[in-house]
Design an enzyme around this catalytic site. Structure first.
Site, mmCIF file in Angstrom:
data_model
loop_
_atom_site.group_PDB
_atom_site.id
_atom_site.type_symbol
_atom_site.label_atom_id
_atom_site.label_comp_id
_atom_site.label_asym_id
_atom_site.label_seq_id
_atom_site.Cartn_x
_atom_site.Cartn_y
_atom_site.Cartn_z
ATOM 1 N N ASP A 157 0.815 -1.203 0.000
ATOM 2 C CA ASP A 157 0.000 0.000 0.000
ATOM 3 C C ASP A 157 0.855 1.262 0.000
ATOM 4 O O ASP A 157 0.458 2.291 -0.545
ATOM 5 C CB ASP A 157 -0.920 0.011 1.224
ATOM 6 C CG ASP A 157 -2.112 -0.930 1.063
ATOM 7 O OD1 ASP A 157 -2.337 -1.400 -0.069
ATOM 8 O OD2 ASP A 157 -2.800 -1.191 2.063
ATOM 9 N N GLY A 158 2.042 1.196 0.602
ATOM 10 C CA GLY A 158 2.923 2.365 0.600
ATOM 11 C C GLY A 158 3.321 2.767 -0.797
ATOM 12 O O GLY A 158 3.362 3.959 -1.129
ATOM 13 N N ALA A 160 -5.645 2.415 8.179
ATOM 14 C CA ALA A 160 -4.192 2.489 8.312
ATOM 15 C C ALA A 160 -3.824 3.033 9.696
ATOM 16 O O ALA A 160 -4.258 2.509 10.714
ATOM 17 C CB ALA A 160 -3.622 3.346 7.177
ATOM 18 N N TYR A 161 -3.050 4.095 9.751
ATOM 19 C CA TYR A 161 -2.563 4.658 11.015
ATOM 20 C C TYR A 161 -3.718 5.056 11.924
ATOM 21 O O TYR A 161 -3.680 4.852 13.139
ATOM 22 C CB TYR A 161 -1.677 5.861 10.690
ATOM 23 C CG TYR A 161 -0.811 6.362 11.817
ATOM 24 C CD1 TYR A 161 -0.385 5.514 12.829
ATOM 25 C CD2 TYR A 161 -0.386 7.687 11.847
ATOM 26 C CE1 TYR A 161 0.429 5.981 13.850
ATOM 27 C CE2 TYR A 161 0.425 8.159 12.857
ATOM 28 C CZ TYR A 161 0.843 7.300 13.868
ATOM 29 O OH TYR A 161 1.634 7.762 14.865
ATOM 30 N N ASN A 206 -3.900 8.770 2.415
ATOM 31 C CA ASN A 206 -4.357 8.143 3.655
ATOM 32 C C ASN A 206 -4.668 9.162 4.741
ATOM 33 O O ASN A 206 -5.783 9.239 5.230
ATOM 34 C CB ASN A 206 -3.308 7.166 4.185
ATOM 35 C CG ASN A 206 -3.528 5.748 3.730
ATOM 36 O OD1 ASN A 206 -4.484 5.454 3.029
ATOM 37 N ND2 ASN A 206 -2.636 4.852 4.120
ATOM 38 N N GLU A 207 -3.633 9.903 5.135
ATOM 39 C CA GLU A 207 -3.809 10.796 6.271
ATOM 40 C C GLU A 207 -2.739 11.879 6.314
ATOM 41 O O GLU A 207 -1.634 11.717 5.768
ATOM 42 C CB GLU A 207 -3.772 10.018 7.591
ATOM 43 C CG GLU A 207 -2.427 9.474 8.010
ATOM 44 C CD GLU A 207 -2.029 8.171 7.366
ATOM 45 O OE1 GLU A 207 -0.941 8.157 6.719
ATOM 46 O OE2 GLU A 207 -2.766 7.185 7.480
ATOM 47 N N HIS A 226 6.319 13.860 23.018
ATOM 48 C CA HIS A 226 6.328 15.279 23.387
ATOM 49 C C HIS A 226 4.927 15.829 23.160
ATOM 50 O O HIS A 226 4.382 15.740 22.060
ATOM 51 C CB HIS A 226 7.347 16.058 22.547
ATOM 52 C CG HIS A 226 8.742 15.959 23.049
ATOM 53 N ND1 HIS A 226 9.508 17.062 23.352
ATOM 54 C CD2 HIS A 226 9.511 14.879 23.345
ATOM 55 C CE1 HIS A 226 10.703 16.675 23.785
ATOM 56 N NE2 HIS A 226 10.723 15.355 23.776
ATOM 57 N N LEU A 228 -6.624 3.690 12.238
ATOM 58 C CA LEU A 228 -7.196 2.508 12.888
ATOM 59 C C LEU A 228 -6.347 2.091 14.086
ATOM 60 O O LEU A 228 -6.876 1.740 15.146
ATOM 61 C CB LEU A 228 -7.294 1.367 11.878
ATOM 62 C CG LEU A 228 -7.926 0.061 12.366
ATOM 63 C CD1 LEU A 228 -9.383 0.276 12.739
ATOM 64 C CD2 LEU A 228 -7.811 -1.022 11.307
ATOM 65 N N SER A 229 -5.033 2.143 13.932
ATOM 66 C CA SER A 229 -4.136 1.786 15.024
ATOM 67 C C SER A 229 -4.292 2.732 16.214
ATOM 68 O O SER A 229 -4.056 2.343 17.361
ATOM 69 C CB SER A 229 -2.679 1.813 14.546
ATOM 70 O OG SER A 229 -2.464 0.887 13.503
#
EC number: 2.7.1.23
Length: 294
Positions: A73-74, A189-190, A147-148, A158, A192-193
């Protein structure tokens, strides 16, 4: 062969032996059909195909009717950010891990690809986001994301202080490790994590997911994709080095006091699937969901 796709672009995963083998097989398969095949230059130089025409990614967008992306996907995301500007259909051959966007198997692509080339396919359009960094009223940097777009510190763990506005209306202030603004494509992707919801690809929506917020009351929110999202970074942020990452590939530097504007891009990716593609079947397969009980 009669097809609407007369010039086919091949795009791959550089320095990946398996992807290179698939690209060579695709080249001979397509050339054997009498189709014009062009290859992205960076990966094409590794294939040792003396007769192949190698082009830069933008040139592929200008020339090709269909792009076949071999990788994960990347690789699809990297190609999408360029090809979405052109009217190029895209299909993926999975040489990665999960492969939400890459449908075809590298071991048996011939039959489904042949049907696709003959016009037997399903098409959908996936929108992208545009992220802009404004400083003292001036645009400093921008890029697109399939994606995002993720606001995060340059160093791990931080806290960042910022405010979020939707269509000019103040929504909330936030102390968190950052925030993810994801499309339906990026919702698996991110986002969802980080605990965000899954959005089906046909939704005109984006989700805002705070990363490790310093309050128990803050939750992901889904908003209309035509909304204008503005994130204002507090000038009192102790973290000087902050970034906006687009699909984890392109990073834009941001500073305390900057404004980040995120909106739907005018470009869409035309993604092709073999006939019979079922999004929920993909979710079950990739996420290990249970099968039917009765």
């Amino acid at each position: 062969m009669e097809t609407d796709f007369n010039t086919i672009a091949l795009i791959g995963k550089p320095d990946h032996e398996g992807a290179n083998q698939t690209l060579v097989a695709l080249y001979h398969y397509l050339a054997g059909m009498g189709l014009k095949v062009v290859i992205e230059r960076r990966v094409g130089e590794q294939l040792r195909l003396d007769q192949a025409e190698l082009l830069e990614m933008v040139e592929l967008g200008e020339r090709a009717d269909l792009a076949i992306v071999v990788g994960g996907d990347g690789n699809m995301l990297g190609a999408a950010r360029v090809l979405a500007r052109f009217d190029v259909a895209v299909v993926g051959v999975n040489r990665g891990n999960l492969g939400f966007l890459t449908d075809l198997s590298p071991d048996s692509f011939e039959q489904p690809l042949g049907r696709l080339l003959a016009g037997d396919y399903q098409a959908e359009h996936r929108f992208l986001l545009e992220a802009q960094v404004h400083r003292h009223g001036q645009l400093k940097a921008s890029n697109t994301a399939m994606n995002e777009a993720v606001l995060h510190p340059g160093k791990i763990a931080h806290m960042i202080e910022f405010e979020v506005y939707i269509n000019g209306h103040f929504m909330y202030s936030q102390r968190a490790d950052g925030m993810i603004v994801a499309t339906p494509t990026g919702s698996t992707a991110y986002s969802l994590s980080a605990g965000g919801p899954i959005l089906t690809p046909n939704l005109n929506a984006i989700t805002l997911v705070p990363m490790f917020p310093h309050t128990l009351s803050c939750r992901p929110i889904v908003i209309d994709a035509d909304s204008q999202v503005k994130v204002v970074l507090s000038p009192n942020n102790k973290t000087e080095q902050m970034l906006i990452s687009c699909d984890g590939h392109v990073s834009l530097s941001v500073q305390p006091g900057d404004e980040i504007h995120i909106s739907k891009s005018p470009y869409k990716l035309k993604l092709l699937h073999p006939r019979g593609h079922n999004y929920f079947e993909v979710l079950r397969s990739k996420l290990g969901w249970g099968s039917k009980l009765f």
